[in-house]
Scaffold this motif. Sequence first.
Motif, mmCIF file in Angstrom:
data_model
loop_
_atom_site.group_PDB
_atom_site.id
_atom_site.type_symbol
_atom_site.label_atom_id
_atom_site.label_comp_id
_atom_site.label_asym_id
_atom_site.label_seq_id
_atom_site.Cartn_x
_atom_site.Cartn_y
_atom_site.Cartn_z
ATOM 1 N N LEU A 172 0.828 -1.206 0.000
ATOM 2 C CA LEU A 172 0.000 0.000 0.000
ATOM 3 C C LEU A 172 0.862 1.257 0.000
ATOM 4 C CD1 LEU A 172 -2.950 -0.786 2.454
ATOM 5 C CD2 LEU A 172 -2.903 -0.917 -0.034
ATOM 6 N N ASN A 173 1.876 1.292 0.856
ATOM 7 C CA ASN A 173 2.704 2.495 0.954
ATOM 8 C C ASN A 173 3.441 2.797 -0.340
ATOM 9 O OD1 ASN A 173 1.946 2.994 3.536
ATOM 10 N ND2 ASN A 173 3.878 2.388 4.487
ATOM 11 N N ARG A 174 3.786 1.750 -1.075
ATOM 12 C CA ARG A 174 4.543 1.975 -2.300
ATOM 13 C C ARG A 174 3.630 2.235 -3.500
ATOM 14 N NH1 ARG A 174 9.556 0.317 -2.658
ATOM 15 N NH2 ARG A 174 9.243 -0.925 -4.512
ATOM 16 N N GLY A 175 2.337 2.067 -3.305
ATOM 17 C CA GLY A 175 1.391 2.273 -4.407
ATOM 18 C C GLY A 175 1.412 3.667 -5.018
ATOM 19 N N PRO A 176 1.284 4.714 -4.200
ATOM 20 C CA PRO A 176 1.185 6.051 -4.784
ATOM 21 C C PRO A 176 2.445 6.512 -5.520
ATOM 22 C CG PRO A 176 0.405 6.054 -2.530
ATOM 23 C CD PRO A 176 1.062 4.730 -2.754
ATOM 24 N N SER A 177 3.606 5.944 -5.204
ATOM 25 C CA SER A 177 4.828 6.385 -5.882
ATOM 26 C C SER A 177 5.179 5.497 -7.073
ATOM 27 C CB SER A 177 5.990 6.399 -4.891
ATOM 28 O OG SER A 177 6.189 5.101 -4.388
ATOM 29 N N MET B 67 -3.334 -0.507 -6.759
ATOM 30 C CA MET B 67 -3.635 -0.023 -8.112
ATOM 31 C C MET B 67 -4.533 1.209 -8.045
ATOM 32 S SD MET B 67 -4.026 -3.248 -10.689
ATOM 33 C CE MET B 67 -5.177 -4.252 -9.764
ATOM 34 N N LEU B 68 -5.475 1.188 -7.085
ATOM 35 C CA LEU B 68 -6.351 2.353 -6.933
ATOM 36 C C LEU B 68 -5.564 3.553 -6.417
ATOM 37 C CD1 LEU B 68 -9.576 0.660 -5.537
ATOM 38 C CD2 LEU B 68 -9.309 1.826 -7.730
ATOM 39 N N LEU B 69 -4.654 3.306 -5.482
ATOM 40 C CA LEU B 69 -3.821 4.402 -4.972
ATOM 41 C C LEU B 69 -2.946 4.972 -6.083
ATOM 42 C CD1 LEU B 69 -2.729 2.924 -1.529
ATOM 43 C CD2 LEU B 69 -4.272 4.853 -1.914
ATOM 44 N N ALA B 70 -2.392 4.074 -6.911
ATOM 45 C CA ALA B 70 -1.542 4.521 -8.019
ATOM 46 C C ALA B 70 -2.363 5.346 -9.001
ATOM 47 C CB ALA B 70 -0.909 3.324 -8.717
ATOM 48 N N THR B 71 -3.590 4.894 -9.270
ATOM 49 C CA THR B 71 -4.483 5.653 -10.144
ATOM 50 C C THR B 71 -4.712 7.043 -9.569
ATOM 51 O OG1 THR B 71 -5.626 3.632 -10.804
ATOM 52 C CG2 THR B 71 -6.775 5.706 -11.196
ATOM 53 N N VAL C 1 -2.084 9.777 -9.996
ATOM 54 C CA VAL C 1 -1.962 10.470 -11.279
ATOM 55 C C VAL C 1 -2.757 11.780 -11.256
ATOM 56 C CG1 VAL C 1 -2.556 10.321 -13.749
ATOM 57 C CG2 VAL C 1 -1.531 8.366 -12.578
ATOM 58 N N TYR C 2 -3.816 11.799 -10.453
ATOM 59 C CA TYR C 2 -4.700 12.959 -10.447
ATOM 60 C C TYR C 2 -4.472 13.892 -9.271
ATOM 61 C CZ TYR C 2 -6.969 10.152 -13.962
ATOM 62 O OH TYR C 2 -7.196 9.414 -15.087
ATOM 63 N N SER C 3 -3.906 13.362 -8.167
ATOM 64 C CA SER C 3 -3.741 14.211 -6.998
ATOM 65 C C SER C 3 -2.582 13.736 -6.128
ATOM 66 C CB SER C 3 -5.030 14.191 -6.161
ATOM 67 O OG SER C 3 -4.783 14.729 -4.892
ATOM 68 N N GLU C 4 -1.905 14.702 -5.534
ATOM 69 C CA GLU C 4 -0.775 14.356 -4.675
ATOM 70 C C GLU C 4 -1.229 13.878 -3.297
ATOM 71 O OE1 GLU C 4 1.918 17.597 -4.367
ATOM 72 O OE2 GLU C 4 2.423 17.548 -6.498
ATOM 73 N N ILE C 5 -2.504 14.058 -3.019
ATOM 74 C CA ILE C 5 -3.003 13.766 -1.678
ATOM 75 C C ILE C 5 -2.752 12.299 -1.301
ATOM 76 C CG2 ILE C 5 -5.372 13.252 -2.417
ATOM 77 C CD1 ILE C 5 -4.724 15.324 0.651
ATOM 78 N N THR D 232 -1.279 8.157 2.494
ATOM 79 C CA THR D 232 -1.256 6.694 2.559
ATOM 80 C C THR D 232 -0.459 6.160 3.752
ATOM 81 O OG1 THR D 232 -1.560 6.529 0.181
ATOM 82 C CG2 THR D 232 -0.749 4.573 1.294
ATOM 83 N N HIS D 233 0.723 6.734 3.964
ATOM 84 C CA HIS D 233 1.543 6.277 5.090
ATOM 85 C C HIS D 233 0.815 6.471 6.412
ATOM 86 C CE1 HIS D 233 4.791 6.081 2.216
ATOM 87 N NE2 HIS D 233 5.537 5.503 3.129
ATOM 88 N N LEU D 234 0.212 7.654 6.535
ATOM 89 C CA LEU D 234 -0.532 7.973 7.754
ATOM 90 C C LEU D 234 -1.666 6.975 7.944
ATOM 91 C CD1 LEU D 234 -0.833 10.223 9.940
ATOM 92 C CD2 LEU D 234 -2.562 11.229 8.451
ATOM 93 N N PHE D 235 -2.356 6.697 6.857
ATOM 94 C CA PHE D 235 -3.505 5.805 6.927
ATOM 95 C C PHE D 235 -3.090 4.378 7.312
ATOM 96 C CE2 PHE D 235 -6.231 2.663 4.870
ATOM 97 C CZ PHE D 235 -7.447 2.972 5.468
#
Lengths: 263, 215
Positions: free
Chosen positions: A88-93, A165-169, A172-176, A181-184
Motif C-alpha cells: 500500500l505504501n509503495r502504491g502512490p509512488s 492499483m487504486l492508490l496509483a491511479t 496520477v490525479y492528486s498528490e493527496i 497513505t503512510h498515515l492511513f
Amino acid sequence: MRAATGAPVLPGLRVQLRVVGALTLRELGTRFGRDNLGYIWLFLEPALLGGAIGLVHHLSGHALPGGVDVGTFWVIGYVPYYLLRGVLNRGPSAIAANQSLLYHRHVTLLDILLARNLLEGAATAGALLGFALFFGLVAGEWPREPAKIVLGMLLMLGFAHGAAMLLATGSVYSEIFDRVTHLFTYLSLPITGAFFMVFWLPTELQRAALWVPTVHVFELVRDGQYGTLVPTSYDVPYLLGWVAALNLLGMAGLRRARRDLAL
Amino acid sequence: MIALRGVHKSYHTRLGHREVLGGVDCVFRPGEQVGILGRNGAGKSTLLRVVAGVERPTRGRVERGMSVSWPLGFAGAMHYSISGADNARFIARIYGKPLVATLDFVEDFAELGEYFGMPVRTYSSGMMMRLGFALSLAVDFDCYLVDEVVAVGDTRFGERCRKALAERRERSALLLVSHQAETVRAFCTSAAILHGGRLTRYDDLDQAIAQYEAG
C-alpha cells in the motif's frame, strides 16, 4: 489494443510475462543494488522486523488469551501486515518512480504494479518460510495446515495489490494519496486484525471486526498455524469478493490513468 | 506503414484546456526519412510521443504497421539509477533480444568506456544521448523517432548515427522533428511542417524548407 485487432492472446501474454520479469529484475537492482548481499535484504528486512517483534513479546512474558504461543502469534501477524503496508505504501509512488519506462510502448501500468508487488510478495513469503522452519525446528511449532497460510498470504497480496492499483491511479490525479497513505496504514494498524484475534472480542465487536477484510486474512493464517488449538473466524468468499472488486476497479483505474498521463 | 487518422491531442493545464494537435492526418511509409519542422511549442514532441504510442490521442487513432521506436531524445526510456549496462539488459529483456549480443552492441556503439557500468544519472547529456541511441539501434526497429537533440549534439556521434541509419535506409523509416531546417536537410529526404496543430507534408524537401523559413 491488441485484442481489438483480433491478434491472438497468447503472444500478448508472453510479452506481458517478459515485461513483468524484466521489471522485477530491474526493481531488484534499483532497490537493493547489485553489490554484496543486496538481494538478501529482500528477505532479511521483513524477517528482522518480524523477528524483533516476536522476540520482544516472547521476552516480555505476557501470555495471550487462549494460550496462544506468543512468538509465533506476533510473527505471523506481523509478516502479512508487513506485506499489506509495504504494497500500500509503495502504491502512490509506483507510477512516478517508473514513468520513464512507459516510453516503451508495451510496458503497462499494470506491469509496473505487478512487478513491484510480486517482489514484495516474494520477500514476505521468503521471510515467512524462514520463520516457519525456525519455529518448527526450534520449538516444534509447525504450521498445522500450511496451505491455509499460503492461501492467506495470496489473498493478502491480491487485496493489497488491488488497493495499490487504486492508490496509483489516484496519484496520477492528486498528490493527496502520496501524502496520506503512510498515515492511513499507520493509523489503521489496530483495526487490520494483525495483532488481535476475533474470539478475544465481545460479540458486538466481533461482528464489527469481521467487516474489515484483512481481519479475515489474519484469522485464516492463524487457522493454518494453530489449527483447532484456537477458535478462528473468517469467510474466504467474502475476502475473495473484496479482492476481485478491488482488482477490477484497480485495473479499470489504471487504464483510465494511462490515457490521462502526460509523460 | 504508420498512419495517423484525425489525431487530436489536448492537455488540461492550469490555464485550462489546451489543444496541441488539432486533427493530424498523415501516412509514413517504410524507407522514408521525414523531417518534421515546427517552431518551439508547435507540438513536435507531442506528435512524436503520440506516434510512438506512449501517449494516447484524445481523439482519432494511430495505426502502426511496423515496429516503432520510442522517441529518442534526452529524457525518458532509461532508468537513471541503474547503469548503462543494466539498461541494456533491461531493454534486451523487454524486447526479447539476446542479452549478450545486445550488451556488446550497446557498449561498442555508445562508446561510454568505464561509464557503461556506472549509473546513468552520472552521465553527461551527450553520453545519455549516445546510450539512448545505441539502445534503440540494438532493438532494431522499422521506424525511428528522433527528437532534434540527438542530431545536433556531438557531431562525430551524429555522423555515426547518420551512417547507422543510412545502412538501414532500405527497410527503416525515420521521423525526425526539429526547429532547424539544416538538421532536417542533413538527415531527411522529405519534410512536413507542423503549425497550428496541423501537419502539412511536402514531397520536395527544398519546397518545405523554403515554406518553413518564409513562415
